[in-house]
Design a protein around this motif. Sequence first.
Motif, mmCIF file in Angstrom:
data_model
loop_
_atom_site.group_PDB
_atom_site.id
_atom_site.type_symbol
_atom_site.label_atom_id
_atom_site.label_comp_id
_atom_site.label_asym_id
_atom_site.label_seq_id
_atom_site.Cartn_x
_atom_site.Cartn_y
_atom_site.Cartn_z
ATOM 1 N N ARG A 217 -17.527 -11.040 20.509
ATOM 2 C CA ARG A 217 -17.638 -10.523 19.139
ATOM 3 C C ARG A 217 -18.757 -9.490 19.030
ATOM 4 O O ARG A 217 -18.600 -8.464 18.360
ATOM 5 N N SER A 218 -19.887 -9.763 19.662
ATOM 6 C CA SER A 218 -21.002 -8.820 19.629
ATOM 7 C C SER A 218 -20.638 -7.523 20.344
ATOM 8 O O SER A 218 -20.954 -6.425 19.861
ATOM 9 N N LEU A 219 -19.977 -7.647 21.493
ATOM 10 C CA LEU A 219 -19.572 -6.449 22.230
ATOM 11 C C LEU A 219 -18.551 -5.638 21.443
ATOM 12 O O LEU A 219 -18.578 -4.406 21.459
ATOM 13 N N GLU A 220 -17.681 -6.321 20.729
ATOM 14 C CA GLU A 220 -16.708 -5.624 19.885
ATOM 15 C C GLU A 220 -17.420 -4.945 18.713
ATOM 16 O O GLU A 220 -17.161 -3.779 18.413
ATOM 17 N N ARG A 221 -18.320 -5.657 18.060
ATOM 18 C CA ARG A 221 -19.067 -5.106 16.924
ATOM 19 C C ARG A 221 -19.840 -3.850 17.321
ATOM 20 O O ARG A 221 -19.897 -2.871 16.589
ATOM 21 N N ASP A 222 -20.443 -3.870 18.521
ATOM 22 C CA ASP A 222 -21.269 -2.752 18.977
ATOM 23 C C ASP A 222 -20.453 -1.621 19.600
ATOM 24 O O ASP A 222 -21.009 -0.603 19.993
ATOM 25 N N GLY A 223 -19.133 -1.813 19.708
ATOM 26 C CA GLY A 223 -18.267 -0.737 20.186
ATOM 27 C C GLY A 223 -18.077 -0.682 21.690
ATOM 28 O O GLY A 223 -17.572 0.314 22.208
ATOM 29 N N PHE A 224 -18.429 -1.754 22.410
ATOM 30 C CA PHE A 224 -18.271 -1.777 23.860
ATOM 31 C C PHE A 224 -16.906 -2.319 24.286
ATOM 32 O O PHE A 224 -16.440 -2.044 25.389
ATOM 33 N N VAL A 225 -16.288 -3.112 23.429
ATOM 34 C CA VAL A 225 -15.033 -3.794 23.755
ATOM 35 C C VAL A 225 -14.071 -3.677 22.580
ATOM 36 O O VAL A 225 -14.493 -3.693 21.423
ATOM 37 N N THR A 226 -12.791 -3.540 22.895
ATOM 38 C CA THR A 226 -11.770 -3.636 21.856
ATOM 39 C C THR A 226 -11.009 -4.937 22.057
ATOM 40 O O THR A 226 -10.863 -5.432 23.179
ATOM 41 N N ARG A 227 -10.554 -5.482 20.949
ATOM 42 C CA ARG A 227 -9.760 -6.719 20.942
ATOM 43 C C ARG A 227 -8.391 -6.348 20.394
ATOM 44 O O ARG A 227 -8.281 -5.837 19.283
ATOM 45 N N THR A 228 -7.361 -6.596 21.190
ATOM 46 C CA THR A 228 -6.006 -6.262 20.778
ATOM 47 C C THR A 228 -5.192 -7.542 20.669
ATOM 48 O O THR A 228 -5.126 -8.322 21.625
ATOM 49 N N VAL A 229 -4.584 -7.739 19.502
ATOM 50 C CA VAL A 229 -3.720 -8.894 19.271
ATOM 51 C C VAL A 229 -2.275 -8.397 19.320
ATOM 52 O O VAL A 229 -1.899 -7.485 18.590
ATOM 53 N N TYR A 230 -1.491 -9.007 20.198
ATOM 54 C CA TYR A 230 -0.086 -8.649 20.329
ATOM 55 C C TYR A 230 0.758 -9.622 19.503
ATOM 56 O O TYR A 230 0.569 -10.832 19.602
ATOM 57 N N PRO A 231 1.676 -9.092 18.689
ATOM 58 C CA PRO A 231 2.480 -9.945 17.800
ATOM 59 C C PRO A 231 3.584 -10.682 18.559
ATOM 60 O O PRO A 231 4.750 -10.348 18.471
ATOM 61 N N GLU A 232 3.151 -11.655 19.340
ATOM 62 C CA GLU A 232 4.080 -12.469 20.111
ATOM 63 C C GLU A 232 3.892 -13.916 19.682
ATOM 64 O O GLU A 232 2.944 -14.253 18.994
ATOM 65 N N ILE A 233 4.782 -14.769 20.127
ATOM 66 C CA ILE A 233 4.623 -16.198 19.857
ATOM 67 C C ILE A 233 4.560 -16.901 21.204
ATOM 68 O O ILE A 233 5.546 -16.850 21.946
#
Length: 118
Positions: A61-77
């Motif tokens: 979460r911190s890495l995402e907030r600071d712009g180092f990492v992206t989090r991608t959610v794929y609409p799958e089940i």
Amino acid sequence: MSTIPWDPYRLDCPSRRLLDRIGDRWTVLLVGALDDGPQRFGALAARVGGISQKMLTQTLRSLERDGFVTRTVYPEIPPRVEYELTPLGRSLQGPLRALEEWAVAHMDEVWANEHSAG
């Protein structure tokens, strides 16, 4: 580019928080683990031995907030979530890899000093 004179030696300078973030052991290890490309949470947990689920979540979460990492959610089940370094995160790989290589190259000497003291 900022015209603010960032000075991490000043207690109130935001650049100190950045140094804390990129100098954190979990950040160093996660940036290295993401070197191979996008990874799922479970794969990162397996790759970085000793990291708790809570610490992995907080660090990502911190890495995402600071712009180092992206989090991608794929609409799958079930939903699939992947983490990937951004260009800013990839720019950290070289310096952190150098630090990791230094640690490995000098570990014998540090180990010997640690165990000869006392």
